[in-house]
Scaffold this motif. Structure first.
Motif, mmCIF file in Angstrom:
data_model
loop_
_atom_site.group_PDB
_atom_site.id
_atom_site.type_symbol
_atom_site.label_atom_id
_atom_site.label_comp_id
_atom_site.label_asym_id
_atom_site.label_seq_id
_atom_site.Cartn_x
_atom_site.Cartn_y
_atom_site.Cartn_z
ATOM 1 N N PHE A 78 65.407 11.208 24.062
ATOM 2 C CA PHE A 78 65.852 10.769 25.394
ATOM 3 C C PHE A 78 67.370 10.932 25.518
ATOM 4 O O PHE A 78 67.884 11.164 26.615
ATOM 5 N N VAL A 79 68.081 10.778 24.405
ATOM 6 C CA VAL A 79 69.540 10.951 24.418
ATOM 7 C C VAL A 79 69.902 12.369 24.885
ATOM 8 O O VAL A 79 70.861 12.557 25.637
ATOM 9 N N TYR A 80 69.119 13.356 24.474
ATOM 10 C CA TYR A 80 69.358 14.736 24.939
ATOM 11 C C TYR A 80 69.238 14.813 26.464
ATOM 12 O O TYR A 80 70.069 15.404 27.147
ATOM 13 N N TYR A 81 68.139 14.236 26.977
ATOM 14 C CA TYR A 81 67.912 14.316 28.423
ATOM 15 C C TYR A 81 69.077 13.693 29.190
ATOM 16 O O TYR A 81 69.561 14.247 30.179
ATOM 17 N N VAL A 95 69.618 3.808 31.527
ATOM 18 C CA VAL A 95 68.338 3.271 31.054
ATOM 19 C C VAL A 95 67.201 3.986 31.785
ATOM 20 O O VAL A 95 67.250 4.175 32.991
ATOM 21 N N GLY A 96 66.188 4.361 31.020
ATOM 22 C CA GLY A 96 65.083 5.164 31.535
ATOM 23 C C GLY A 96 64.946 6.375 30.636
ATOM 24 O O GLY A 96 65.632 6.483 29.616
ATOM 25 N N VAL A 97 64.045 7.293 31.005
ATOM 26 C CA VAL A 97 63.779 8.449 30.139
ATOM 27 C C VAL A 97 64.887 9.493 30.235
ATOM 28 O O VAL A 97 65.260 10.104 29.239
ATOM 29 N N THR A 107 62.160 11.648 36.895
ATOM 30 C CA THR A 107 61.495 10.457 36.379
ATOM 31 C C THR A 107 62.321 9.236 36.752
ATOM 32 O O THR A 107 63.448 9.348 37.240
ATOM 33 N N PHE A 108 61.751 8.067 36.496
ATOM 34 C CA PHE A 108 62.376 6.833 36.923
ATOM 35 C C PHE A 108 63.443 6.411 35.907
ATOM 36 O O PHE A 108 63.146 6.176 34.748
#
Lengths: 125, 377
Positions: free
Chosen positions: B283-286, B360-362, B367-368
């Motif tokens: 998720f850190v990448y995203y 915070v989130g994906v 996405t949310f």
């Protein structure tokens, strides 16, 4: 809402929801077309051909009764390449599954339910 | 763009938290009460001063019994236990803790209340596995995934991790830069679950797969814990004991990443420290890519070479992240972001950092997810 999907599977047919208005496929089913918001979405037969978009090898599972390791893939159907169907890959060693692999639908009887599943496509091997 | 009306108008002025406990008989309401009271007192207030409340009552796992005060905490329960009798604004929400902060900011800005308590408590059930599937049937969306053995979020996110590695020619090993760095950061966090246990590259690479290509250490660990923040207006914050953490901007990950920085009137190069949600390591990448700290597909290289360590150009998750601290669904990120901007992070403090992103989130666009930008008051 999903009854026709499982009834078709019992007859060894793969059906997907398609909007009568704009022709867009969607899965899982929704009460309206999420593209044009028409409410006349219908179930139509599809070829059952597709490709593996991505997959994971489940070495652990939170679902009792299943024996890891097993593959859970997302398949992009030929008619709607942007759509993803969750499936196992049958008749294929776990280590042989690849992104982009051509697959076709097959059907697995599990108790009283028939599951649409996918396996490597014979004509593409 | 036009001046964003909420920029720097509200602030985090109090912080409360509990230990991370893997398994316990202690009810969740007890964690919530401890964190809530601590945050109120930390802000220099008494419970009777607090006239706004927002919390997350739903236990977000399949094995929850949904018993108020035991494995989840409703607004009704929390406000009764904490003695918040004079409430002008109260809300239960099911979303991310950063969206609870965003709601509190709006309530304060609208003048609905003066001091808001934001509370989050997370429960890890004993005797069963977190989110184990135990129902006889699979209704709703589950009917298309559970029969195929896809339960919980991990398998779904492993799908996207494999796709990321495939699309950008990345190796799974690149994630050690995230997981190992966060584990190192957790060593300076007194409440981190993994404190005292650094993670070597060899141990990371030898870890068993859970949802291949995702291994054991790419997944945060479920804990019992509580966290709380007190927010008020920037104007009232001046009369309280701590230097506040100002809320400079709020955005959503369905919007372009630039929006957060435009609203805050802060440039990316001025972000001194960032808290990017890491319930799963990639998720850190995203978030790095969505927020424009690097280009699409570049994050797996961006995180290498010490850039994200304390002392690097962009220190990430200085408290250890969810991967190092424990599964609080992003509340740890909010707490540490606030502590950094209040100048209270102790040995974890990033000196000279004036602005902090808390995302915070994906982090996948569409996405949310709710990123915030906090600034030193």
């Amino acid at each position: 809402m999903s009854g026709p999907f499982w009834e078709a599977a019992r007859q060894h047919r793969l059906v997907l929801q398609r909007c009568d208005g704009c022709g867009t496929y969607q899965f899982p089913p929704l009460p309206v077309c999420r593209t044009c918001h028409a409410t006349d979405v219908a179930w139509v037969d599809v070829s059952g051909r597709g490709t593996v978009f991505t997959f994971t090898v489940m070495h652990d599972t939170l679902i009792p009764g299943l024996e890891p390791p097993y593959v859970v893939a997302l398949v992009a159907p030929e008619e709607a390449p942007a759509m993803r169907i969750t499936t196992n890959i049958l008749e294929c060693p776990v280590a042989a599954v690849r992104i982009g692999m051509p697959v076709e639908v097959c059907f697995q009887e599990v108790g009283e339910v028939t599951l649409p599943q996918f396996r490597p496509r014979g004509d593409a091997q | 763009m036009a001046d964003w009306a909420l920029r720097d108008r509200t602030a985090i002025v109090g912080v409360g938290y509990t230990d991370m406990v893997r398994h316990t008989d202690r009810p969740l309401g007890s964690f919530a009460a401890e964190a809530g009271l601590q945050a109120i007192r930390d802000a220099g207030l008494q419970p009777e001063d607090v006239d706004g409340y927002i919390g997350s009552p739903s236990a977000p796992n399949r094995t929850a019994q949904h018993v108020d005060g035991i494995d989840e905490v409703s607004a009704e329960y929390a406000t009764r236990v904490l003695g918040l009798r004079d409430l002008a604004w109260v809300s239960d929400q099911r979303g991310l803790p950063s969206s609870a902060v965003a709601a509190a900011v709006q309530a304060l800005h609208a003048g609905l209340c003066r001091y808001v308590l934001v509370l989050r408590a997370m429960y890890n059930p004993s005797g069963v596995r977190y989110s184990e599937f135990r129902s006889a049937g699979a209704p709703g969306g589950d009917q298309f995934t559970i029969p195929y053995g896809l339960g919980g979020a991990g398998g779904r996110h492993a799908h996207w991790l494999r796709r990321y590695l495939h699309d950008y020619g990345a190796q799974r090993e690149s994630l050690y830069a995230v997981v190992g760095t966060e584990r190192a950061h957790a060593q300076q966090n007194p409440i981190a679950y993994w404190r005292g246990k650094p993670l070597s590259r060899v141990d990371y690479l030898n870890a068993r797969y859970i949802y291949e290509p995702m291994c054991l250490f790419d997944i945060d660990i479920p804990v019992n814990a509580g966290g709380a923040l007190v927010l008020t207006t920037a104007e009232r914050a001046r009369d309280l004991p701590h230097r506040p953490a100002l809320v400079s901007a709020i955005a959503a990950s369905s919007q372009p990443g630039d929006l957060l920085f435009e609203r805050a009137e802060v440039e990316r190069k001025d972000i001194g420290v960032a808290m990017l949600y890491d319930g799963y390591a990639h998720f850190v990448y995203y978030w790095l890519e969505h927020l424009g700290f690097c280009g699409p597909g570049e994050a797996h290289q961006f995180v290498q070479g010490g850039r994200i360590t304390h002392g690097g150009a962009l220190p990430l998750n200085t408290f250890g992240g969810s991967l190092g601290e424990g599964r609080l669904h992003g509340f740890g990120h909010l707490r540490e972001g606030a502590m950094q901007m209040m100048g209270r992070a102790g040995e974890r403090q990033v000196l000279g950092a004036r602005h902090c992103v808390v995302a915070v989130g994906v982090g996948i666009p569409g996405t949310f997810g709710v990123p915030l930008l906090l600034s030193a008051g």
